[in-house]
Design a protein around this motif. Sequence first.
Motif, PDB file in Angstrom:
ATOM      1  N   GLY A 168     105.398 -21.457 -69.069  1.00 51.38           N
ATOM      2  CA  GLY A 168     103.987 -21.517 -68.651  1.00 51.38           C
ATOM      3  C   GLY A 168     103.829 -21.790 -67.164  1.00 51.38           C
ATOM      4  O   GLY A 168     102.725 -21.731 -66.642  1.00 51.38           O
ATOM      5  N   VAL A 169     104.961 -22.117 -66.479  1.00 51.07           N
ATOM      6  CA  VAL A 169     104.892 -22.282 -65.012  1.00 51.07           C
ATOM      7  C   VAL A 169     105.649 -21.095 -64.406  1.00 51.07           C
ATOM      8  O   VAL A 169     106.856 -20.945 -64.618  1.00 51.07           O
ATOM      9  N   THR A 170     104.933 -20.241 -63.695  1.00 53.05           N
ATOM     10  CA  THR A 170     105.525 -18.991 -63.202  1.00 53.05           C
ATOM     11  C   THR A 170     105.468 -18.951 -61.683  1.00 53.05           C
ATOM     12  O   THR A 170     104.467 -19.345 -61.095  1.00 53.05           O
ATOM     13  N   PHE A 171     106.544 -18.459 -61.062  1.00 54.59           N
ATOM     14  CA  PHE A 171     106.540 -18.277 -59.604  1.00 54.59           C
ATOM     15  C   PHE A 171     106.346 -16.786 -59.303  1.00 54.59           C
ATOM     16  O   PHE A 171     106.997 -15.946 -59.922  1.00 54.59           O
ATOM     17  N   VAL A 172     105.500 -16.498 -58.308  1.00 52.18           N
ATOM     18  CA  VAL A 172     105.394 -15.108 -57.821  1.00 52.18           C
ATOM     19  C   VAL A 172     105.568 -15.144 -56.311  1.00 52.18           C
ATOM     20  O   VAL A 172     104.788 -15.801 -55.614  1.00 52.18           O
ATOM     21  N   HIS A 173     106.598 -14.464 -55.825  1.00 54.10           N
ATOM     22  CA  HIS A 173     106.828 -14.445 -54.372  1.00 54.10           C
ATOM     23  C   HIS A 173     106.118 -13.250 -53.745  1.00 54.10           C
ATOM     24  O   HIS A 173     106.325 -12.116 -54.162  1.00 54.10           O
ATOM     25  N   HIS A 174     105.299 -13.514 -52.712  1.00 55.14           N
ATOM     26  CA  HIS A 174     104.644 -12.449 -51.946  1.00 55.14           C
ATOM     27  C   HIS A 174     105.317 -12.434 -50.572  1.00 55.14           C
ATOM     28  O   HIS A 174     105.089 -13.347 -49.767  1.00 55.14           O
ATOM     29  N   PRO A 175     106.163 -11.432 -50.299  1.00 56.47           N
ATOM     30  CA  PRO A 175     106.962 -11.470 -49.064  1.00 56.47           C
ATOM     31  C   PRO A 175     106.171 -11.022 -47.831  1.00 56.47           C
ATOM     32  O   PRO A 175     106.442  -9.993 -47.234  1.00 56.47           O
ATOM     33  N   THR A 176     105.203 -11.821 -47.453  1.00 57.70           N
ATOM     34  CA  THR A 176     104.339 -11.484 -46.317  1.00 57.70           C
ATOM     35  C   THR A 176     103.695 -12.773 -45.809  1.00 57.70           C
ATOM     36  O   THR A 176     103.919 -13.845 -46.371  1.00 57.70           O
ATOM     37  N   THR A 177     102.894 -12.653 -44.748  1.00 54.00           N
ATOM     38  CA  THR A 177     102.177 -13.844 -44.263  1.00 54.00           C
ATOM     39  C   THR A 177     100.746 -13.827 -44.772  1.00 54.00           C
ATOM     40  O   THR A 177     100.195 -12.768 -45.083  1.00 54.00           O
ATOM     41  N   ALA A 178     100.145 -15.001 -44.811  1.00 54.13           N
ATOM     42  CA  ALA A 178      98.723 -15.111 -45.125  1.00 54.13           C
ATOM     43  C   ALA A 178      97.972 -14.971 -43.809  1.00 54.13           C
ATOM     44  O   ALA A 178      98.280 -15.669 -42.838  1.00 54.13           O
ATOM     45  N   ALA A 179      96.983 -14.061 -43.770  1.00 52.03           N
ATOM     46  CA  ALA A 179      96.299 -13.786 -42.507  1.00 52.03           C
ATOM     47  C   ALA A 179      94.872 -14.319 -42.490  1.00 52.03           C
ATOM     48  O   ALA A 179      94.236 -14.364 -41.440  1.00 52.03           O
ATOM     49  N   GLY A 180      94.337 -14.709 -43.638  1.00 50.58           N
ATOM     50  CA  GLY A 180      92.971 -15.222 -43.672  1.00 50.58           C
ATOM     51  C   GLY A 180      92.695 -15.910 -44.997  1.00 50.58           C
ATOM     52  O   GLY A 180      93.426 -15.716 -45.980  1.00 50.58           O
ATOM     53  N   LEU A 181      91.641 -16.713 -45.022  1.00 48.29           N
ATOM     54  CA  LEU A 181      91.314 -17.477 -46.234  1.00 48.29           C
ATOM     55  C   LEU A 181      89.810 -17.719 -46.263  1.00 48.29           C
ATOM     56  O   LEU A 181      89.239 -18.198 -45.280  1.00 48.29           O
ATOM     57  N   GLU A 182      89.178 -17.362 -47.391  1.00 51.68           N
ATOM     58  CA  GLU A 182      87.738 -17.621 -47.533  1.00 51.68           C
ATOM     59  C   GLU A 182      87.468 -18.220 -48.895  1.00 51.68           C
ATOM     60  O   GLU A 182      88.167 -17.913 -49.860  1.00 51.68           O
ATOM     61  N   ALA A 183      86.415 -19.049 -48.953  1.00 48.56           N
ATOM     62  CA  ALA A 183      85.943 -19.527 -50.251  1.00 48.56           C
ATOM     63  C   ALA A 183      85.304 -18.327 -50.949  1.00 48.56           C
ATOM     64  O   ALA A 183      84.580 -17.545 -50.316  1.00 48.56           O
ATOM     65  N   HIS A 184      85.591 -18.151 -52.248  1.00 48.56           N
ATOM     66  CA  HIS A 184      85.088 -16.967 -52.945  1.00 48.56           C
ATOM     67  C   HIS A 184      84.862 -17.314 -54.412  1.00 48.56           C
ATOM     68  O   HIS A 184      85.819 -17.597 -55.133  1.00 48.56           O
ATOM     69  N   ASP A 185      83.625 -17.370 -54.804  1.00 48.28           N
ATOM     70  CA  ASP A 185      83.302 -17.555 -56.225  1.00 48.28           C
ATOM     71  C   ASP A 185      83.876 -18.856 -56.788  1.00 48.28           C
ATOM     72  O   ASP A 185      84.443 -18.872 -57.886  1.00 48.28           O
ATOM     73  N   GLY A 186      83.798 -19.910 -56.036  1.00 46.73           N
ATOM     74  CA  GLY A 186      84.324 -21.202 -56.509  1.00 46.73           C
ATOM     75  C   GLY A 186      85.831 -21.300 -56.450  1.00 46.73           C
ATOM     76  O   GLY A 186      86.419 -22.273 -56.932  1.00 46.73           O
ATOM     77  N   ARG A 187      86.478 -20.266 -55.895  1.00 48.31           N
ATOM     78  CA  ARG A 187      87.935 -20.320 -55.741  1.00 48.31           C
ATOM     79  C   ARG A 187      88.271 -20.007 -54.283  1.00 48.31           C
ATOM     80  O   ARG A 187      87.378 -19.978 -53.437  1.00 48.31           O
ATOM     81  N   GLU A 188      89.535 -19.762 -53.982  1.00 47.82           N
ATOM     82  CA  GLU A 188      89.947 -19.415 -52.620  1.00 47.82           C
ATOM     83  C   GLU A 188      90.511 -17.997 -52.621  1.00 47.82           C
ATOM     84  O   GLU A 188      91.301 -17.650 -53.514  1.00 47.82           O
ATOM     85  N   ARG A 189      90.097 -17.223 -51.631  1.00 47.99           N
ATOM     86  CA  ARG A 189      90.632 -15.855 -51.515  1.00 47.99           C
ATOM     87  C   ARG A 189      91.528 -15.789 -50.277  1.00 47.99           C
ATOM     88  O   ARG A 189      91.060 -15.941 -49.146  1.00 47.99           O
ATOM     89  N   LEU A 190      92.809 -15.572 -50.517  1.00 48.89           N
ATOM     90  CA  LEU A 190      93.783 -15.467 -49.412  1.00 48.89           C
ATOM     91  C   LEU A 190      93.957 -14.003 -49.070  1.00 48.89           C
ATOM     92  O   LEU A 190      94.197 -13.179 -49.965  1.00 48.89           O
ATOM     93  N   ARG A 191      93.834 -13.700 -47.787  1.00 47.94           N
ATOM     94  CA  ARG A 191      94.054 -12.326 -47.334  1.00 47.94           C
ATOM     95  C   ARG A 191      95.495 -12.207 -46.852  1.00 47.94           C
ATOM     96  O   ARG A 191      95.947 -13.019 -46.033  1.00 47.94           O
ATOM     97  N   LEU A 192      96.226 -11.253 -47.399  1.00 47.97           N
ATOM     98  CA  LEU A 192      97.636 -11.114 -47.032  1.00 47.97           C
ATOM     99  C   LEU A 192      97.785 -10.083 -45.915  1.00 47.97           C
ATOM    100  O   LEU A 192      97.079  -9.063 -45.917  1.00 47.97           O
ATOM    101  N   ALA A 193      98.685 -10.367 -44.976  1.00 47.29           N
ATOM    102  CA  ALA A 193      98.928  -9.406 -43.886  1.00 47.29           C
ATOM    103  C   ALA A 193      99.423  -8.111 -44.521  1.00 47.29           C
ATOM    104  O   ALA A 193     100.224  -8.140 -45.449  1.00 47.29           O
ATOM    105  N   GLY A 194      98.956  -7.010 -44.024  1.00 44.62           N
ATOM    106  CA  GLY A 194      99.399  -5.741 -44.589  1.00 44.62           C
ATOM    107  C   GLY A 194      98.582  -5.343 -45.806  1.00 44.62           C
ATOM    108  O   GLY A 194      98.920  -4.386 -46.505  1.00 44.62           O
ATOM    109  N   GLY A 195      97.520  -6.085 -46.107  1.00 46.57           N
ATOM    110  CA  GLY A 195      96.634  -5.693 -47.200  1.00 46.57           C
ATOM    111  C   GLY A 195      96.822  -6.516 -48.453  1.00 46.57           C
ATOM    112  O   GLY A 195      97.865  -7.128 -48.664  1.00 46.57           O
ATOM    113  N   GLY A 196      95.790  -6.533 -49.284  1.00 44.73           N
ATOM    114  CA  GLY A 196      95.861  -7.268 -50.541  1.00 44.73           C
ATOM    115  C   GLY A 196      95.270  -8.661 -50.411  1.00 44.73           C
ATOM    116  O   GLY A 196      95.264  -9.250 -49.320  1.00 44.73           O
TER     117      GLY A 196
END
Length: 596
Positions: free
Chosen positions: A135-163
Amino acid sequence: MTDVAIVGMGPWGLSVLERLVTGALERPSSRHDLTVHVVEPGTPGSGVYGGPQPDYLILNTPCGQHSMYPFAAPGRAGMGFYEWAVASGYQWVGDRCDVTTRGRPLTPHDFLPRRLMGEYLAWAYRCLEREAPEGVTFVHHPTTAAGLEAHDGRERLRLAGGGVLDVDHVVLTTGHTPNGRPPGAAFLPPYPVDGLAGTVPELTSVGVQGMGLVALDVVMALTRGRGGTFVRRDGRLRYRPSGTEPRIALFSRSGTPYCAKSLGATDLTDEFEAVICTRTALRELRADGRRMDARRELLPLVFAEMTVAYYTQAARLAEGPGAAPVVAERLAAAWRAGRFSGAVAGLADRFGAFDADAHFFAGESESFVSSKDYEVWVTDLLATDVDAALVPNGASPVKVAYEVLRPLRDAMRDAVEYGGLAPASHRDFQANLRNRVARIVAGPPVHRNEQLLALMDAEIVRTPFGPSPEVVPDGDGAVVASRLLDRQHAERVDRLVAAHIDQPTVHDSSSPLLRQLFADGRVRQFQVDGEELGSIDLTEDFHPVRADGHPERRLWVFGALAEGVRYYTAYIPGPASRVRAFLDARVCAEQILEEA
Ligand SMILES: Cc1cc2nc3c(=O)[nH]c(=O)nc-3n(C[C@H](O)[C@H](O)[C@H](O)COP(=O)(O)OP(=O)(O)OC[C@H]3O[C@@H](n4cnc5c(N)ncnc54)[C@H](O)[C@@H]3O)c2cc1C
């Protein structure tokens, strides 16, 4: 379902992950539903130690003192760095570490190549991934985080290169996040040191601004890294040049080189008990929310504790172990009665003089007639310190007094963090005192300073300018001119290297993520009495403070990014003097797991 993003998976991100996995394992009855998104462009775990690095870049702590499993963890897969390196088959072959059976075995006192730490941390990450409960899962995203906004009561991280990633919590552990303004066009960056091969041509002259650990990396890259070798002859280390080295001129604001770590010394944090600079005494300095002056109120306690350590060790060596507690008690009683200097004078007659203030501020009240005069002073300071560091098991009384700063550094945090210092003292602490503590207790292993002395002896490394020289850029290089020598000395260097790492700021960061958070008012500068002081502002449970003064409860910040509002954050988390990182990370992990 809870999603957490850890942005930056170096040693600090890894300590948060360790606490999350351990916390989840300690709740066997819970059904977990937690996804940990690891946003990291490099190998997860490795941080600054990742990637190919030459073996002459070594750690500045003995390998036996590092572990990403700092608490007893029966049945867990993890082990300490030394045990891992031995189990992996590493041995010394000259000054390299190779997997072999024909080399020299490692000891827990060895200072291993940083490359191995990178491998160890990556291994620890994989261990945690394997150990994570269902029930504890790791997901590696091999990129940098380029931005962060509050979104719908959660956090939306913008990844460099899209997504984008939508998550419930974001832990920022991006390490030494560089500032926007480079130190000047003329300055070359120190890392990666291999880059200096291209930017510092052979047989030129290079000015290295800094005399600490980064400067030593640069010096090693330009000498050992260019084929030079060190040989021991008649008990003394000598440098055999390759003939391609530049001439290196070291200088810094304090003009004082770092002290060496002693042979065989251990981290005594868990056994240490202060008799004067106690946690109670430090807490009293902040009583009723008052802000103190570090030089006037904190340092006298620290110096008194160093003095106790010096004389107890001197008494132990001269008169046997029974003499040490007698001396400690006598000095503690004298401090309480306001007779400390008299008691110290009495002991100085028996065991020699020790002036903690003079050791701490070495060089500050010296005056130097000429360049030569200053160079002799630097060489003598290094040589005297090397002699003390070579006393086996760190037993020299001076080194025992220095080592007191290691456990005290943790106690000092309680006094200075989160606005414990008045604004002027905070600036003084950040600009001057912090480095003075580091100079004494966070220096290189003794063989590194022996190598520096050998390079000075060979006239490849010089210190001609005295403290705090003036630097005037001139083409690719600069003219460096002394300011504090009676007889002025100036010369042109062909290249300049900025051999220091600045404290991260939030109003002037090069990180798009941090710049956006600052522009959106989601982080602000740390303030004391309304004065903005550069670093990020945090609550005492590690959430950034918004421009409107409210905490960002879904965000967390740990490690070097927090230096300023916090004190002493740039280290590899581990046991003893390094355990605070795990204790802080536990606060975050517990809260996330509770919510999950
Ligand atoms: C050259 C050097 C040598 C050092 N040697 C020692 C030593 O021997 N012993 C010691 O105790 N300390 C040493 N330090 C101090 C150092 O601060 C710590 O050891 C340690 O690396 C800090 O861990 P960290 O996780 O905070 O940072 P880091 O190790 O820097 O890890 C931060 C990670 O964040 C990632 N990252 C950055 N920005 C983003 C982003 N926007 N999105 C996603 N990922 C991002 C980076 O790729 C990196 O992997 C050294 C520091 C340097 C620079």
